[in-house]
Design a protein around this motif. Structure first.
Motif, PDB file in Angstrom:
ATOM      1  N   GLN A  89       0.868  -1.173   0.000  1.00 45.55           N
ATOM      2  CA  GLN A  89       0.000   0.000   0.000  1.00 45.55           C
ATOM      3  C   GLN A  89       0.908   1.227   0.000  1.00 45.55           C
ATOM      4  O   GLN A  89       1.808   1.336   0.828  1.00 45.55           O
ATOM      5  N   ARG A  90       0.675   2.114  -0.938  1.00 48.87           N
ATOM      6  CA  ARG A  90       1.516   3.306  -1.020  1.00 48.87           C
ATOM      7  C   ARG A  90       1.373   4.143   0.251  1.00 48.87           C
ATOM      8  O   ARG A  90       0.265   4.464   0.683  1.00 48.87           O
ATOM      9  N   ILE A  91       2.511   4.482   0.844  1.00 51.86           N
ATOM     10  CA  ILE A  91       2.555   5.423   1.962  1.00 51.86           C
ATOM     11  C   ILE A  91       3.481   6.549   1.525  1.00 51.86           C
ATOM     12  O   ILE A  91       4.697   6.386   1.483  1.00 51.86           O
ATOM     13  N   SER A  92       2.881   7.666   1.174  1.00 54.94           N
ATOM     14  CA  SER A  92       3.635   8.715   0.499  1.00 54.94           C
ATOM     15  C   SER A  92       3.305  10.075   1.112  1.00 54.94           C
ATOM     16  O   SER A  92       2.158  10.331   1.494  1.00 54.94           O
ATOM     17  N   TYR A  93       4.328  10.926   1.195  1.00 59.79           N
ATOM     18  CA  TYR A  93       4.170  12.241   1.815  1.00 59.79           C
ATOM     19  C   TYR A  93       4.899  13.302   1.010  1.00 59.79           C
ATOM     20  O   TYR A  93       5.810  13.011   0.223  1.00 59.79           O
ATOM     21  N   VAL A  94       4.506  14.552   1.269  1.00 54.67           N
ATOM     22  CA  VAL A  94       5.205  15.729   0.751  1.00 54.67           C
ATOM     23  C   VAL A  94       5.848  16.439   1.945  1.00 54.67           C
ATOM     24  O   VAL A  94       5.183  16.705   2.954  1.00 54.67           O
ATOM     25  N   ARG A  95       7.137  16.729   1.838  1.00 53.08           N
ATOM     26  CA  ARG A  95       7.830  17.472   2.891  1.00 53.08           C
ATOM     27  C   ARG A  95       7.638  18.958   2.630  1.00 53.08           C
ATOM     28  O   ARG A  95       8.103  19.493   1.612  1.00 53.08           O
ATOM     29  N   CYS A  96       6.921  19.623   3.542  1.00 55.56           N
ATOM     30  CA  CYS A  96       6.593  21.036   3.307  1.00 55.56           C
ATOM     31  C   CYS A  96       6.445  21.758   4.640  1.00 55.56           C
ATOM     32  O   CYS A  96       5.727  21.277   5.531  1.00 55.56           O
ATOM     33  N   LYS A  97       7.108  22.875   4.781  1.00 55.71           N
ATOM     34  CA  LYS A  97       7.030  23.699   5.987  1.00 55.71           C
ATOM     35  C   LYS A  97       7.357  22.892   7.242  1.00 55.71           C
ATOM     36  O   LYS A  97       6.751  23.082   8.300  1.00 55.71           O
ATOM     37  N   GLY A  98       8.311  21.987   7.118  1.00 51.92           N
ATOM     38  CA  GLY A  98       8.727  21.181   8.255  1.00 51.92           C
ATOM     39  C   GLY A  98       7.758  20.082   8.628  1.00 51.92           C
ATOM     40  O   GLY A  98       7.925  19.424   9.659  1.00 51.92           O
ATOM     41  N   GLN A  99       6.736  19.851   7.773  1.00 54.06           N
ATOM     42  CA  GLN A  99       5.721  18.839   8.054  1.00 54.06           C
ATOM     43  C   GLN A  99       5.768  17.746   6.982  1.00 54.06           C
ATOM     44  O   GLN A  99       6.214  17.972   5.859  1.00 54.06           O
ATOM     45  N   TRP A 100       5.275  16.562   7.345  1.00 47.80           N
ATOM     46  CA  TRP A 100       5.039  15.508   6.369  1.00 47.80           C
ATOM     47  C   TRP A 100       3.550  15.536   6.009  1.00 47.80           C
ATOM     48  O   TRP A 100       2.703  15.105   6.774  1.00 47.80           O
ATOM     49  N   VAL A 101       3.247  16.093   4.847  1.00 49.73           N
ATOM     50  CA  VAL A 101       1.869  16.234   4.397  1.00 49.73           C
ATOM     51  C   VAL A 101       1.514  15.022   3.544  1.00 49.73           C
ATOM     52  O   VAL A 101       2.189  14.733   2.551  1.00 49.73           O
ATOM     53  N   PRO A 102       0.454  14.277   3.888  1.00 54.15           N
ATOM     54  CA  PRO A 102       0.103  13.094   3.087  1.00 54.15           C
ATOM     55  C   PRO A 102      -0.142  13.454   1.627  1.00 54.15           C
ATOM     56  O   PRO A 102      -0.653  14.533   1.311  1.00 54.15           O
ATOM     57  N   TYR A 103       0.245  12.557   0.762  1.00 59.35           N
ATOM     58  CA  TYR A 103       0.030  12.712  -0.687  1.00 59.35           C
ATOM     59  C   TYR A 103      -1.401  12.285  -1.025  1.00 59.35           C
ATOM     60  O   TYR A 103      -1.898  11.328  -0.453  1.00 59.35           O
ATOM     61  N   PRO A 104      -2.100  12.976  -1.959  1.00 56.99           N
ATOM     62  CA  PRO A 104      -1.647  14.170  -2.678  1.00 56.99           C
ATOM     63  C   PRO A 104      -1.785  15.442  -1.842  1.00 56.99           C
ATOM     64  O   PRO A 104      -2.765  15.615  -1.114  1.00 56.99           O
ATOM     65  N   PHE A 105      -0.828  16.300  -1.966  1.00 58.59           N
ATOM     66  CA  PHE A 105      -0.715  17.531  -1.180  1.00 58.59           C
ATOM     67  C   PHE A 105      -1.991  18.346  -1.238  1.00 58.59           C
ATOM     68  O   PHE A 105      -2.493  18.818  -0.201  1.00 58.59           O
ATOM     69  N   GLN A 106      -2.540  18.534  -2.444  1.00 60.06           N
ATOM     70  CA  GLN A 106      -3.664  19.441  -2.636  1.00 60.06           C
ATOM     71  C   GLN A 106      -4.933  18.972  -1.923  1.00 60.06           C
ATOM     72  O   GLN A 106      -5.848  19.764  -1.706  1.00 60.06           O
ATOM     73  N   ASN A 107      -4.991  17.696  -1.547  1.00 61.77           N
ATOM     74  CA  ASN A 107      -6.146  17.186  -0.802  1.00 61.77           C
ATOM     75  C   ASN A 107      -5.912  17.180   0.704  1.00 61.77           C
ATOM     76  O   ASN A 107      -6.799  16.794   1.463  1.00 61.77           O
ATOM     77  N   ASN A 108      -4.715  17.577   1.140  1.00 65.47           N
ATOM     78  CA  ASN A 108      -4.357  17.435   2.551  1.00 65.47           C
ATOM     79  C   ASN A 108      -3.729  18.691   3.136  1.00 65.47           C
ATOM     80  O   ASN A 108      -2.845  18.620   3.998  1.00 65.47           O
ATOM     81  N   ILE A 109      -4.197  19.852   2.695  1.00 62.54           N
ATOM     82  CA  ILE A 109      -3.634  21.097   3.212  1.00 62.54           C
ATOM     83  C   ILE A 109      -3.986  21.300   4.689  1.00 62.54           C
ATOM     84  O   ILE A 109      -3.448  22.196   5.340  1.00 62.54           O
ATOM     85  N   SER A 110      -4.883  20.467   5.233  1.00 58.43           N
ATOM     86  CA  SER A 110      -5.214  20.537   6.658  1.00 58.43           C
ATOM     87  C   SER A 110      -3.992  20.289   7.539  1.00 58.43           C
ATOM     88  O   SER A 110      -3.987  20.640   8.725  1.00 58.43           O
ATOM     89  N   MET A 111      -2.933  19.705   6.974  1.00 59.72           N
ATOM     90  CA  MET A 111      -1.718  19.413   7.732  1.00 59.72           C
ATOM     91  C   MET A 111      -0.756  20.597   7.784  1.00 59.72           C
ATOM     92  O   MET A 111       0.236  20.563   8.505  1.00 59.72           O
ATOM     93  N   LEU A 112      -1.043  21.645   7.019  1.00 61.18           N
ATOM     94  CA  LEU A 112      -0.136  22.792   6.952  1.00 61.18           C
ATOM     95  C   LEU A 112      -0.362  23.746   8.127  1.00 61.18           C
ATOM     96  O   LEU A 112      -1.429  23.731   8.760  1.00 61.18           O
ATOM     97  N   PRO A 113       0.617  24.607   8.408  1.00 55.19           N
ATOM     98  CA  PRO A 113       0.375  25.680   9.374  1.00 55.19           C
ATOM     99  C   PRO A 113      -0.809  26.542   8.934  1.00 55.19           C
ATOM    100  O   PRO A 113      -1.130  26.619   7.739  1.00 55.19           O
ATOM    101  N   LYS A 114      -1.457  27.227   9.882  1.00 55.53           N
ATOM    102  CA  LYS A 114      -2.705  27.941   9.614  1.00 55.53           C
ATOM    103  C   LYS A 114      -2.559  28.996   8.517  1.00 55.53           C
ATOM    104  O   LYS A 114      -3.447  29.164   7.670  1.00 55.53           O
ATOM    105  N   ASP A 115      -1.458  29.743   8.511  1.00 53.56           N
ATOM    106  CA  ASP A 115      -1.292  30.778   7.482  1.00 53.56           C
ATOM    107  C   ASP A 115      -1.286  30.170   6.083  1.00 53.56           C
ATOM    108  O   ASP A 115      -1.875  30.728   5.145  1.00 53.56           O
TER     109      ASP A 115
END
Length: 544
Positions: A89-115
């Motif tokens: 099972q694919r377990i994939s992330y995007v490294r962004c703003k010091g966070q591991w954001v689940p892939y695909p990024f555009q569906n998981n912006i809830s993991m980003l800092p509030k700004d």
């Protein structure tokens, strides 16, 4: 002067496309054929290297997932046992703003800092409002990003990441290639996930994938090559092409031998093909095609796989704190991708560059990371310091710790890495490929047909299969000519079994109403073009 060898069909290249053509020609049992390759080992851009220490690295990030039953059947024939494969099972992330954001990024912006969440949501709302009133289609990839995702996601992820991958700005790329490769965010779902602090589930055709238990991805193609007659192959120094005379239909090899052919299936990069032909007009035309080079870097580490790595498969890196755009935890794919833990290896140096406390060879266990870095005239790289910079990038992104023991490194540059879907690409291909085919030359494959949207292993294999079917029976080449269809953007059923159904929907195409039999020439039509089944209709769902 008589040629040394004469065949009806000559196949150049023993990567997935060439092997697909050879496999199908052998099944058809009609025309005489031969397959040649300058490498001793089959696989092409889907091959695998082994370091002296025993770490395996593929030529980039390859996994097996499929749009075709015929492809599945051929792969399973080559590696038929259950123990030949691992399924992940694919377990994939995007490294962004010091966070591991689940892939695909555009569906998981809830993991980003509030700004950043606010910036992304503002952009998505603006894009949705613009889409309601717009009556034009996006012209570039950048237009498409802004239309679908808005300014926030464009600036935070899509633009920087895609520049790192393609080594060209998104403004210079067209958007027809996208298909199923980029997820379109759903504004309502994303909004709900932001409010509830939830993440979206897996998306895409490779959410589940297979990987061979031994020998890496290259082992698949070595096994496929063993299913075709050895006497019809010429690999290594006896299969290296020196010159192609398209008028005389003759290929001269580096060893001086000549091969006469009626039809040629070439999987060479098409720009290199026309150079081998010495055709000045086609050489000039091919200059309109753009590509990037790929550096594959491998790092072998002593120790148990750390908790921070876990079961991750591959990871994306849009930011400039590392030179690589993707990292694959290659040791997670198969235990055979690294040496057995009992093997004793010396520590070369620690991840921070310092010397180890001991120079004695020690046992494992071991794990490994494979990195990819792109290069082009628009994105130069520091070749001399590539490995050093990548290891620093692994530290910056917390993939490695300073005291991790590095026991093996690998670095290989592939000149033709990605065939870039630039704005000029289609104009070149619509002129170049037909001119070659008028000469009896079928230029197919990742760089042979230069269409990244059908450049996965399954696509590449079927490009060869369908070329063979077209040569022998005049069948339509759906993968080459209808990438949207084979990728399921038009026909949403993922798989049809054994030809019981045929082309459910595609701009007026209707079910043929007949079960299709292997080697049948009963067919349907695609936009008025006859489609012959020959047992391997190249439908996205693998009609056989």
């Amino acid at each position: 002067m008589e040629p040394d060898i004469s065949v009806d069909v000559l196949v150049i290249g023993a990567g997935p496309t060439g092997l697909g053509a050879a496999k199908r020609l052998n099944q058809l049992n009609g025309p005489s054929w031969m397959i040649i390759d300058s490498n001793e080992t089959p696989g092409g851009l889907a091959s695998t290297d082994v370091t002296p220490e025993g770490f395996l690295y593929d030529v980039g990030g390859h996994v097996i997932f499929s749009h075709y039953k015929y492809f599945d059947d051929c792969i399973n024939e080559a590696l038929p046992k259950e123990e030949d494969w691992y399924t992940h099972q694919r377990i994939s992330y995007v490294r962004c703003k010091g966070q591991w954001v689940p892939y695909p990024f555009q569906n998981n912006i809830s993991m980003l800092p509030k700004d950043e969440q606010v910036a992304c949501m503002d952009g998505m709302i603006d894009a949705a409002l613009e889409a309601r009133v717009s009556n034009t289609k996006p012209k570039t990839f950048d237009d498409w990003i802004m239309r679908m995702m808005g300014q926030g996601i464009a600036d935070i992820f899509m633009r920087p990441y895609n520049f790192k991958v393609w080594a060209v700005p998104t403004t210079k790329m067209q958007c027809q290639w996208l298909g199923e490769r980029v997820a379109n965010p759903d504004l309502k779902t994303v909004t709900k996930n932001v409010i509830l602090n939830k993440t979206a589930g897996n998306w895409g055709p490779n959410a589940t994938f297979r990987f061979p238990a031994v020998d890496g991805t290259g082992g698949i193609w070595i096994a496929v090559a063993k299913t075709i007659p050895e006497e019809k192959t010429r690999f290594g120094k006896h299969g290296s092409v020196k010159k192609i005379d398209a008028k005389a239909k003759r290929v001269t090899l580096d060893d001086g031998k000549t091969i006469a052919y009626e039809k040629l299936v070439s999987t060479m990069a098409v720009d290199l093909l026309v150079e081998a032909m010495g055709d000045k007009q086609l050489i000039e035309l091919s200059k309109g095609l753009f590509y990037s080079s790929t550096h594959v870097i491998g790092v072998g580490i002593r120790g148990e796989r750390p908790e921070r790595i876990g079961d991750k498969c591959w990871l994306y890196f849009p930011e400039d704190d590392c030179p690589f755009y993707r990292a694959t935890i290659f040791s997670n794919y198969s235990p055979s991708n690294q040496p057995d833990s009992s093997k004793k290896l010396k520590t070369m140096y620690l991840a921070d560059g310092s010397n180890p406390s001991s120079t004695e060879a020690q046992e494992g266990p071991y794990w490994s990371i494979m990195l990819e870095v792109s290069e082009s005239s628009m994105k130069p790289v520091d070749n001399d310091n590539m490995l050093k910079d990548c290891i620093k990038g692994l530290l910056n992104t917390e993939m490695l710790k300073p005291d991790d023991q590095i026991v093996s490194t690998y670095h290989r540059r592939f000149d033709h890495g990605y065939p870039t879907p630039t704005l000029e690409r289609e104009g070149v291909l619509k002129d170049l490929l037909p001119k070659l085919q008028d000469m009896g030359i079928y230029s197919r494959g990742r760089f042979g047909s230069w269409r990244y949207e059908v450049g996965n292993q399954d696509h590449s294999f079927m490009l060869g299969v369908e070329a063979a079917d077209n040569i022998v029976n005049g069948a339509a080449e759906l993968t080459l000519n209808y990438p949207d269809f084979v990728n399921g953007r038009v026909n949403h059923e993922r798989r049809l079994i054994d030809g019981a159904q045929f082309f459910k929907s595609m701009k007026g195409i209707r079910d043929s109403g007949k079960p299709l039999k292997p080697d049948s020439t009963a067919g349907a039509k695609v936009n008025g073009e006859a489609v012959y089944t020959n047992g391997v209709v190249s439908h996205a769902n693998g009609v056989k």
